[in-house]
Design an enzyme around this catalytic site. Structure first.
Site, short mmCIF file in Angstrom:
data_model
loop_
_atom_site.label_atom_id
_atom_site.label_comp_id
_atom_site.label_asym_id
_atom_site.label_seq_id
_atom_site.Cartn_x
_atom_site.Cartn_y
_atom_site.Cartn_z
N HIS A 86 0.87 -1.17 0.00
CA HIS A 86 0.00 0.00 0.00
C HIS A 86 0.91 1.22 0.00
O HIS A 86 1.74 1.40 0.89
CB HIS A 86 -0.91 0.03 1.22
CG HIS A 86 -1.84 1.20 1.22
ND1 HIS A 86 -3.05 1.16 0.58
CD2 HIS A 86 -1.70 2.44 1.72
CE1 HIS A 86 -3.63 2.34 0.71
NE2 HIS A 86 -2.83 3.13 1.41
N CYS A 87 0.74 2.06 -1.01
CA CYS A 87 1.59 3.24 -1.14
C CYS A 87 0.83 4.45 -0.60
O CYS A 87 -0.21 4.83 -1.14
CB CYS A 87 1.96 3.45 -2.60
SG CYS A 87 3.04 4.86 -2.85
#
Length: 136
Positions: A86-87
């Site tokens: 997850h960025c």
């Protein structure tokens, strides 16, 4: 030339960032509350189609039977196919659906930053050469 490359690469990076933000990383659809994947597992076991069918593949949050390499993202609260990470920079998961665009974004951003350093270096050099006595 570096100024033009900086401007073009910045626009390309912004467009790629918008694409990554708005793209679907490969989210698996959630089950309706009260519905589980037990029936699906029983069908697959009866047919004998999947040899690696274990209860480890059941997401205990979404109650879906996850394919291989799918994982649950706690931030997005969804199972993502081909989950990488997850960025927080793009506020989205990176998965099967947007992995290539994300990699292009990373390289475009690195190129834009390199162009920025080149422009910065040459601008400072010009300012130093114009200074009286060369002290900047």
């Amino acid at each position: 030339v570096a100024h033009v490359l900086l401007e073009v690469s910045t626009v390309v990076a912004i467009v790629l960032m918008i694409l990554v933000i708005r793209s679907d990383p490969g989210r698996l659809p959630r089950r309706v509350p009260g519905d589980s994947c037990i029936e699906e597992i029983q069908e697959k076991l009866a047919l004998g189609t999947e040899e690696d069918l274990t209860f480890d593949r059941v997401c205990h949050t979404c109650w879906v039977l996850r394919p291989v390499r799918a994982k649950h993202c706690a931030t997005c609260d969804a199972c993502v196919l081909g989950f990488d990470h997850h960025c927080d920079c793009v506020a989205n998961c990176v998965g099967f659906g947007n992995r290539r665009v994300f990699i292009l974004l990373v390289f475009a951003e690195l190129f834009a930053q390199g162009c920025h350093w080149v422009v910065h270096f040459y601008t400072l050099r010009e300012l130093q050469s114009k200074e009286v006595g060369g002290n900047f």
